[in-house]
Each structure stands twice: as structure tokens, then as C-alpha cells.
Design a protein around this motif. Sequence first.
Motif, PDB file in Angstrom:
ATOM      1  N   LEU A 247      10.684  -1.183   7.006  1.00  0.00           N
ATOM      2  CA  LEU A 247      10.147  -0.273   5.823  1.00  0.00           C
ATOM      3  C   LEU A 247       9.718   1.061   6.529  1.00  0.00           C
ATOM      4  N   VAL A 248       9.391   0.991   7.827  1.00  0.00           N
ATOM      5  CA  VAL A 248       8.997   2.267   8.525  1.00  0.00           C
ATOM      6  C   VAL A 248      10.347   2.993   8.573  1.00  0.00           C
ATOM      7  N   GLU A 249      11.437   2.388   8.936  1.00  0.00           N
ATOM      8  CA  GLU A 249      12.859   3.001   9.169  1.00  0.00           C
ATOM      9  C   GLU A 249      13.224   3.847   8.057  1.00  0.00           C
ATOM     10  N   GLU A 250      12.753   2.871   6.875  1.00  0.00           N
ATOM     11  CA  GLU A 250      13.207   3.325   5.459  1.00  0.00           C
ATOM     12  C   GLU A 250      12.253   4.534   4.930  1.00  0.00           C
ATOM     13  N   GLY A 251      11.151   4.987   5.716  1.00  0.00           N
ATOM     14  CA  GLY A 251      10.284   5.790   5.054  1.00  0.00           C
ATOM     15  C   GLY A 251       9.386   5.139   4.384  1.00  0.00           C
ATOM     16  N   LYS A 252       9.066   3.936   4.306  1.00  0.00           N
ATOM     17  CA  LYS A 252       8.185   3.543   3.161  1.00  0.00           C
ATOM     18  C   LYS A 252       6.767   3.020   3.798  1.00  0.00           C
ATOM     19  N   PHE A 253       6.676   3.254   5.090  1.00  0.00           N
ATOM     20  CA  PHE A 253       5.440   2.609   5.930  1.00  0.00           C
ATOM     21  C   PHE A 253       5.351   3.366   6.962  1.00  0.00           C
ATOM     22  N   ARG A 254       4.284   4.000   7.174  1.00  0.00           N
ATOM     23  CA  ARG A 254       3.747   4.833   8.270  1.00  0.00           C
ATOM     24  C   ARG A 254       4.117   4.033   9.658  1.00  0.00           C
TER      25      ARG A 254
ATOM     26  N   LEU B 119      -5.518   4.047   7.953  1.00  0.00           N
ATOM     27  CA  LEU B 119      -5.297   4.335   9.311  1.00  0.00           C
ATOM     28  C   LEU B 119      -6.581   4.845   9.785  1.00  0.00           C
ATOM     29  N   ARG B 120      -7.080   6.068   9.310  1.00  0.00           N
ATOM     30  CA  ARG B 120      -8.242   6.744   9.697  1.00  0.00           C
ATOM     31  C   ARG B 120      -9.633   5.730   9.758  1.00  0.00           C
ATOM     32  N   VAL B 121      -9.638   4.880   8.810  1.00  0.00           N
ATOM     33  CA  VAL B 121     -10.701   3.990   8.903  1.00  0.00           C
ATOM     34  C   VAL B 121     -10.767   2.997   9.860  1.00  0.00           C
ATOM     35  N   LEU B 122      -9.421   2.337  10.227  1.00  0.00           N
ATOM     36  CA  LEU B 122      -9.318   1.576  11.383  1.00  0.00           C
ATOM     37  C   LEU B 122      -9.604   2.462  12.753  1.00  0.00           C
TER      38      LEU B 122
ATOM     39  N   ILE C  24       0.960  -1.129   0.108  1.00  0.00           N
ATOM     40  CA  ILE C  24       0.167   0.151  -0.054  1.00  0.00           C
ATOM     41  C   ILE C  24       0.892   1.320   0.058  1.00  0.00           C
ATOM     42  N   ASN C  25       0.491   2.335  -1.080  1.00  0.00           N
ATOM     43  CA  ASN C  25       1.193   3.368  -0.766  1.00  0.00           C
ATOM     44  C   ASN C  25       0.821   4.351   0.229  1.00  0.00           C
ATOM     45  N   LEU C  26       1.863   5.354   0.432  1.00  0.00           N
ATOM     46  CA  LEU C  26       1.729   6.098   1.690  1.00  0.00           C
ATOM     47  C   LEU C  26       0.400   6.755   1.807  1.00  0.00           C
ATOM     48  N   GLU C  27      -0.101   7.452   0.850  1.00  0.00           N
ATOM     49  CA  GLU C  27      -1.234   7.996   0.856  1.00  0.00           C
ATOM     50  C   GLU C  27      -2.306   7.184   1.340  1.00  0.00           C
ATOM     51  N   LEU C  28      -2.534   6.121   0.677  1.00  0.00           N
ATOM     52  CA  LEU C  28      -3.665   5.101   0.998  1.00  0.00           C
ATOM     53  C   LEU C  28      -3.478   4.484   2.446  1.00  0.00           C
ATOM     54  N   GLN C  29      -2.110   4.520   3.180  1.00  0.00           N
ATOM     55  CA  GLN C  29      -1.934   4.274   4.188  1.00  0.00           C
ATOM     56  C   GLN C  29      -2.678   5.058   5.352  1.00  0.00           C
ATOM     57  N   GLY C  30      -2.583   6.364   4.915  1.00  0.00           N
ATOM     58  CA  GLY C  30      -3.300   7.327   5.824  1.00  0.00           C
ATOM     59  C   GLY C  30      -4.611   7.138   5.975  1.00  0.00           C
ATOM     60  N   LYS C  31      -5.206   6.866   4.949  1.00  0.00           N
ATOM     61  CA  LYS C  31      -6.778   6.602   4.969  1.00  0.00           C
ATOM     62  C   LYS C  31      -7.078   5.467   5.326  1.00  0.00           C
TER      63      LYS C  31
END
Length: 484
Positions: free
Chosen positions: A293-300, A259-262, A250-257
Amino acid sequence: MEKTTAKVLVIDDEPSVCISCQKILREEGHVVEYVLSGIEGVRRAVAGNHDLVLLDLKMPDVSGLEALEQIRRERPELPVIIITGYATIQTSIEAVRKGAFDYIPKPFTPEELSLAVQKALEDRRLRSENEYLKQELTALRQGTPILGRSKAIEDIIRQILKVAPTDFTVTLYGESGTGKELLAQALHRHSRRADKPFVAVDLSALSPTLLESELFGHVRGAFTGATHGRPGYFSIAHGGTLFLDEVANINLELQGKLLRVLETRRLRPVGSEREQEIDVRVITATNRDLFQLVEEGKFREDLYYRFNVIPIIVPALRERSEDIPILAHHFLEQARQSTPTPVRGFSGEAMARLMAWHWPGNVRELRNIVERLVATADGDVIRLEHLPPEIRGAGGAPVAAESAPGDGDGGDGDDVPETAEELKRRKARLRQSVSDRLERRFVLRALERSGWNVTKAAQSVGMQRPNFHALMRKFGIRARDVDA
């Protein structure tokens, strides 16, 4: 053939034959007793705990064929070998037809007797093991669909039974083909949502541009081609369980959406101005290290912690080889239901090679191999020669040469394969040897770069620590080894 010791009963009216059998088989480690009466022999065979019977075909008080029928009727699992000086084709066929395992004409050599006995005991062991596995499969099917007897699988089952009744988010970590969706189904089956939908979504199979509408749904006219509204997977799974596989995609933009749903338990379909309430238990899975992936900035990071409430590590099949027999028999029984086949089990040698193979494709690869063997093997047992060449060579002597094929190999013609089959075997061993050397050097180099810190080494090469540690165990590498 692996030797098996057993309790053997000899039934023959000739004392010299009985004593001879006793002497030969005792030297093989067997416990042997004999009787000179056919009637008494049948009584002992039926009432005793013998593993094998040697039965004379011609006795004064009862015929060998009649005695055979009585023993087979009362103890069908007990193998019987006929021994007689009256060897004819007709009597041989009749004895086998009535259930005798084998037929040895007198006089016989010690080697002939020992080989026949060992074959009969091996066949009995195989039949007993197959029956045990079938019973265990039945018991497992009645409880959980997860197959295995290893400690790792037992621990996972305990975790599932403990967290299934909750609504906590579970993330399953494991390589492709390890059965993560099966575990997700087990979590759903044992939850309070078991009578509601279980919806599985492979995020890697969905187009990134349509992923949001696939998950949250869309209204008519939301985008070009949206001629009618469509509910998303969250809505379809309402009240039940949504399994999101390969969440690392999942890309970062969709990860934010997401997260909000959850967090809010509400979603807004694409193109809509109205929110919808949802009631869904979310289970996620990945074959990647989300923390890296979090440490690499690829996952929120906030989504990582939302997913990682209850992490479950699913071991690779090579890390639980003791589960391979029950899995292989399960897949064999499944294949038998859809394919007419005489195959009923595996020889000891074939199963040993299956357990020695490293299974890069994990359980999915094992299933595919077993289905192929059921379709192509001749006879009722899958034997060593039926296995694919690369698996048939598993556990064999590694190729010693460190050089590339052809460098110093076969210069004098002494080490060149003489048949196509031998060439296939040699190539399979060579590929495995080269692969093993490369994997070992890969692990050592990663450890050296990280100062022999296993966690850092695993992170540096993009592996989960349990999987990296499994490679270390495979090659006997400990954190203090420094030899390359």
C-alpha cells in the motif's frame, strides 16, 4: 478404521480359546499373553501394562462379572471385552452395565474378534487423546490464551513473551479469522499495563467521517449532533493498550494525524483548542500488505515504519493443521458448557477431515463449525457423517474432469449420481477440484509474470509473502517449476 497394535491379555479357563485368540490377534500384529485362572488374570490385568483384556464370563475360581468389576475398579481406563459361550441378553446387559466395552459369544470368527478388538483399541485411543488434550488445554489456560502446538504458534508465543513488557508498537499481519485480537490481548496480559484497560477498535466498522472523533474524542458543538463532549478511544485506553484492527482502512489525512499522536503522545479532540497527554501502548493489525500500500501511495511510509517496529506474522490455519485437534477440542469444551449435549470428542476419521480442510475462514470458521456439530450431532462422538459435505469430502479423490459440469459428463449415464446424498458429495468434490485448479493456475501465472521471484509474485497479486508461499506449498510448486 486405522489399525492399532496393542498388548492384549486373554483370561479364559479353556486353553483352546486362549490359543485361538492368541493366534488370531498375533496375525494382526498384537502382543498376546493368556492365563487360565480368573484370579491370576485379574492380578495381571491390574498390575500389568496391557491395553486390552479379553475376559471369559464363566470360570471356576471367580465369575467373569466379578473379575470385570475388580478390573474396572483398579484400571478404569482399560477396556474389557467379554467372551463366553453363555450368551444371553441378560448377561450381555449386565456385563455392559458393569463397564465391559463389548460382548462376543462363542464360537466367534477371526473377523468378529479382530473387529471387536480394533473398535475397543480405537475407543481407548480416543479417550486417551481427549484426556491429554483436556490436560493441555488446562495448562495453556493457566499461561497464555493462545492455543496450538505447532512451531509457528510456539514462535509467536516466544515473541509475545519477549516484546510484551516493552512499549514498542506491534503490528500483527494475518488473514481474517486467524486470531489477531487474541494475540493482542496476550500482549496486553503479559505487559506492565495488564491491570489497565485493553481497548479494541475495529476500524473497518467505523464510519470514515466519524473516525477522527471516535479515536481522539470531541468537544460539545464540534459538529452537528455533538450535543456533549465524548472521550475518544485513545483517552479511554489511557494507561493501557489500544488495539487498532484493520489499520489499512484509515485515509491518508487521518494517517497524518495518527502519526503525530504516536510521535508526540499528545492529542487534540475534534473541536478543541487544547491538547491532552496520553499514555497508551498501541498494537495494530491488518489482513493486507502495508508495504505494498505504501508503494501504491495509499499508506504513509512514515506511519508504516512507526507501526512496523515489531511485525508478527500470524499464519493461516491451513498452514498449521497440527493445531486443529487442540483448537477443535477447545471449542467443543466451550460449546459443551453452554449446550446440553452428549458429544465428548471426535472420531479419528472426522478429525482427519477437519485437518485436511483448507479453512478459508481460519480459526473463526473452525469454531463456528464445531459449535454447529455439538448442537446437531447425535451420539457422544462427532463422526465423519456429521461433518458438512464440503469438509466430509476434503482429502478425497479429486474430480478428474477439466471440463465444466455437463461437458462430457454423464453422456452414457454411467457417471451420474443415483442418490441426492451422492449428488451433494459429488458437487462438493467438484467445487473443491475446480477451486484447486484455479488457485494453482493463479499461483503459476503470478510467478511467470514476476520471473519466478516469490516476493515479487506475492506483491503483484496483493498477498503477503508467507500466504502466497503457503499456496505454493499446497500445490507442491517450487520456484523452478514451469509446468502449468
